[in-house]
Write a protein that holds these residues in place. Structure first.
Motif, PDB file in Angstrom:
ATOM      1  N   GLN A   1       0.853  -1.189   0.000  1.00  0.00           N
ATOM      2  CA  GLN A   1       0.000   0.000   0.000  1.00  0.00           C
ATOM      3  C   GLN A   1       0.887   1.237   0.000  1.00  0.00           C
ATOM      4  N   PHE A   2       0.414   2.285  -0.654  1.00  0.00           N
ATOM      5  CA  PHE A   2       1.184   3.523  -0.700  1.00  0.00           C
ATOM      6  C   PHE A   2       0.256   4.695  -0.965  1.00  0.00           C
ATOM      7  N   ASP A   3       0.753   5.887  -0.598  1.00  0.00           N
ATOM      8  CA  ASP A   3      -0.003   7.115  -0.826  1.00  0.00           C
ATOM      9  C   ASP A   3       0.083   7.508  -2.301  1.00  0.00           C
ATOM     10  N   ILE A   4      -0.933   8.200  -2.757  1.00  0.00           N
ATOM     11  CA  ILE A   4      -0.923   8.706  -4.130  1.00  0.00           C
ATOM     12  C   ILE A   4      -1.057  10.218  -4.091  1.00  0.00           C
ATOM     13  N   GLU A   5      -1.205  10.856  -5.243  1.00  0.00           N
ATOM     14  CA  GLU A   5      -1.132  12.317  -5.340  1.00  0.00           C
ATOM     15  C   GLU A   5      -2.194  13.008  -4.490  1.00  0.00           C
ATOM     16  N   GLN A   6      -3.419  12.479  -4.516  1.00  0.00           N
ATOM     17  CA  GLN A   6      -4.441  13.091  -3.678  1.00  0.00           C
ATOM     18  C   GLN A   6      -4.089  12.862  -2.204  1.00  0.00           C
ATOM     19  N   ALA A   7      -4.158  13.911  -1.420  1.00  0.00           N
ATOM     20  CA  ALA A   7      -3.664  13.867  -0.038  1.00  0.00           C
ATOM     21  C   ALA A   7      -4.436  12.879   0.828  1.00  0.00           C
ATOM     22  N   ASP A   8      -5.713  12.718   0.564  1.00  0.00           N
ATOM     23  CA  ASP A   8      -6.529  11.874   1.438  1.00  0.00           C
ATOM     24  C   ASP A   8      -6.775  10.487   0.850  1.00  0.00           C
ATOM     25  N   ARG A   9      -5.935  10.079  -0.149  1.00  0.00           N
ATOM     26  CA  ARG A   9      -6.189   8.820  -0.842  1.00  0.00           C
ATOM     27  C   ARG A   9      -5.031   7.836  -0.664  1.00  0.00           C
ATOM     28  N   LYS A  10      -5.351   6.546  -0.796  1.00  0.00           N
ATOM     29  CA  LYS A  10      -4.347   5.493  -0.789  1.00  0.00           C
ATOM     30  C   LYS A  10      -4.658   4.500  -1.897  1.00  0.00           C
ATOM     31  N   MET A  11      -3.605   3.776  -2.313  1.00  0.00           N
ATOM     32  CA  MET A  11      -3.816   2.684  -3.238  1.00  0.00           C
ATOM     33  C   MET A  11      -3.172   1.436  -2.654  1.00  0.00           C
ATOM     34  N   ILE A  12      -3.907   0.346  -2.672  1.00  0.00           N
ATOM     35  CA  ILE A  12      -3.410  -0.948  -2.201  1.00  0.00           C
ATOM     36  C   ILE A  12      -3.373  -1.889  -3.394  1.00  0.00           C
ATOM     37  N   ARG A  13      -2.240  -2.518  -3.607  1.00  0.00           N
ATOM     38  CA  ARG A  13      -2.065  -3.428  -4.744  1.00  0.00           C
ATOM     39  C   ARG A  13      -1.842  -4.843  -4.210  1.00  0.00           C
ATOM     40  N   VAL A  14      -2.645  -5.772  -4.675  1.00  0.00           N
ATOM     41  CA  VAL A  14      -2.609  -7.154  -4.188  1.00  0.00           C
ATOM     42  C   VAL A  14      -2.383  -8.096  -5.359  1.00  0.00           C
ATOM     43  N   LEU A  15      -1.481  -9.063  -5.186  1.00  0.00           N
ATOM     44  CA  LEU A  15      -1.235 -10.091  -6.191  1.00  0.00           C
ATOM     45  C   LEU A  15      -1.789 -11.416  -5.666  1.00  0.00           C
ATOM     46  N   THR A  16      -2.663 -12.057  -6.457  1.00  0.00           N
ATOM     47  CA  THR A  16      -3.314 -13.290  -5.984  1.00  0.00           C
ATOM     48  C   THR A  16      -3.542 -14.245  -7.141  1.00  0.00           C
ATOM     49  N   HIS A  17      -3.792 -15.508  -6.803  1.00  0.00           N
ATOM     50  CA  HIS A  17      -4.131 -16.497  -7.825  1.00  0.00           C
ATOM     51  C   HIS A  17      -5.512 -16.197  -8.405  1.00  0.00           C
ATOM     52  N   ASP A  18      -5.714 -16.597  -9.671  1.00  0.00           N
ATOM     53  CA  ASP A  18      -7.021 -16.429 -10.301  1.00  0.00           C
ATOM     54  C   ASP A  18      -8.129 -17.080  -9.480  1.00  0.00           C
ATOM     55  N   GLY A  19      -7.874 -18.312  -9.043  1.00  0.00           N
ATOM     56  CA  GLY A  19      -8.912 -19.075  -8.379  1.00  0.00           C
ATOM     57  C   GLY A  19      -9.367 -18.491  -7.056  1.00  0.00           C
ATOM     58  N   ARG A  20      -8.510 -17.662  -6.418  1.00  0.00           N
ATOM     59  CA  ARG A  20      -8.864 -17.085  -5.124  1.00  0.00           C
ATOM     60  C   ARG A  20      -9.254 -15.614  -5.235  1.00  0.00           C
ATOM     61  N   CYS A  21      -9.204 -15.089  -6.457  1.00  0.00           N
ATOM     62  CA  CYS A  21      -9.458 -13.660  -6.640  1.00  0.00           C
ATOM     63  C   CYS A  21     -10.897 -13.294  -6.288  1.00  0.00           C
ATOM     64  N   GLN A  22     -11.850 -14.168  -6.634  1.00  0.00           N
ATOM     65  CA  GLN A  22     -13.247 -13.856  -6.338  1.00  0.00           C
ATOM     66  C   GLN A  22     -13.481 -13.716  -4.840  1.00  0.00           C
ATOM     67  N   ILE A  23     -12.809 -14.561  -4.049  1.00  0.00           N
ATOM     68  CA  ILE A  23     -12.949 -14.477  -2.594  1.00  0.00           C
ATOM     69  C   ILE A  23     -12.452 -13.124  -2.096  1.00  0.00           C
ATOM     70  N   LEU A  24     -11.305 -12.690  -2.614  1.00  0.00           N
ATOM     71  CA  LEU A  24     -10.756 -11.393  -2.216  1.00  0.00           C
ATOM     72  C   LEU A  24     -11.678 -10.248  -2.619  1.00  0.00           C
TER      73      LEU A  24
END
Length: 333
Positions: A30-53
């Protein structure tokens, strides 16, 4: 694998981080982005478990505002992630519900291009049937756009999505209506060729027609549920719909009522079989809504549609056997 990007307000990030940690993905950051009050979280997962996430994230953010989840396919990653357990790998064949819905809705939408393709494919099919040209009939099935509304109706019934059911039903009815009208008009320009084996074959309603349509609908739904292209399988679906529809229009225009009734029954039988098998495959693959209430509505819609379609299918099969509709029609009939 898939990369899931979650854009949200900073104050909402803690609940998502807890959900991600409990999910145990391949990797996340997770990291901050240009907008001061915003964040972006990036997750890497298997296809088969993506729906659960995706379901967990959507549920956690249900009462939040200004968030967006984006799913991006990943071709490769180093180092290689651990392999899924056997029970998890079984679900790896399932496409995301959101992806499937997006693809199906797009193909089930009534548009001018859809109507034009329906008309053009019917012209090719009708001329091919009347001229006993196998190549022309196959070519017509390749360009016919009838797969989308069939899968859309089945998916809508599986998800309890009445809007998608109505949209797909209208699109399918419009496509078949254009096909029947075009074939009807062509019958006035071409003398009906009752010597054509391709044309007369569409007056034979046999039990193997049921197997063909069931296999076509099931294969198309399975291809879509696995995230694979269903274009080639769409030819099988068109084979069950377009030639009988074109034959029905030709016979109606030529006032061959008995032959028209046979080809019309074959068309109706194939539609019922396609819907039943596609609906069953979507159900068996576990494609259902996220919420408990929506799941109950979807289950109710599934059983209603299966019961009605099954009753129609049994009635049609009884008629096939009783009336012996699989026999060749002699020219004197």
């Amino acid at each position: 694998m898939k990369q899931v990007e979650i854009h949200l307000k900073k104050r909402d990030s803690d609940i998502i981080v807890r959900a991600i940690k409990a999910f145990e993905p391949i990797d996340w950051i997770q990291f901050d982005i240009e907008q001061a009050d915003r964040k972006m979280i990036r997750v890497l997962t298997h296809d088969g478990r993506c729906q659960i996430l995706i379901d967990a994230v959507s549920e956690a953010l249900e009462n939040c505002r200004d968030w967006r989840v984006t799913m991006i396919p990943v071709e490769a990653s180093l180092p290689e992630p651990r392999e899924l357990e056997q029970d998890e790998a079984a679900s790896n064949l399932r496409v995301l519900r959101e992806e499937l819905l997006d693809d199906v809705v797009k193909d089930a939408t009534l548009s001018r291009d859809f109507l034009i393709l329906s008309g053009l494919s019917t012209i090719v099919a009708a001329i091919g049937l009347n001229a006993d040209g196998v190549a022309a009939v196959i070519g017509a099935m390749v360009i016919a756009p009838l797969l989308g509304p069939i899968l859309g109706f089945a998916l809508g019934a599986g998800l309890g999505n009445m809007g998608l059911i109505r949209q797909s039903g209208v699109t399918l009815a419009a496509g078949l209506g254009v096909a029947l009208l075009v074939a009807f008009l062509i019958s006035f320009a071409l003398p009906l060729n009752l010597e054509s084996e391709e044309l007369m074959a569409r007056t034979q309603v046999r039990l193997d027609s049921v197997a063909l349509a069931l296999a076509a609908g099931g294969a198309a739904a399975l291809s879509m549920a696995q995230g694979k292209s269903a274009v080639l399988v769409g030819v099988m679906v068109a084979a069950a719909l377009l030639p009988p529809g074109a034959a029905f229009g030709l016979f109606m225009g030529s006032q061959e009522w008995a032959l028209a009734a046979r080809s019309g029954m074959l068309l109706f039988l194939n539609i019922v079989c396609l819907l039943v098998s596609a609906l069953a495959v979507f159900r068996l693959k576990g494609i259902k809504p996220r919420g408990w209430v929506d799941q109950q509505n979807a289950t109710r819609a599934f059983w209603i549609n299966v019961s009605l379609s099954g009753a129609l299918l049994v009635a049609l099969m009884v008629l096939i056997v009783v009336l012996d509709l699989g026999e060749n029609v002699s020219l004197g009939d």
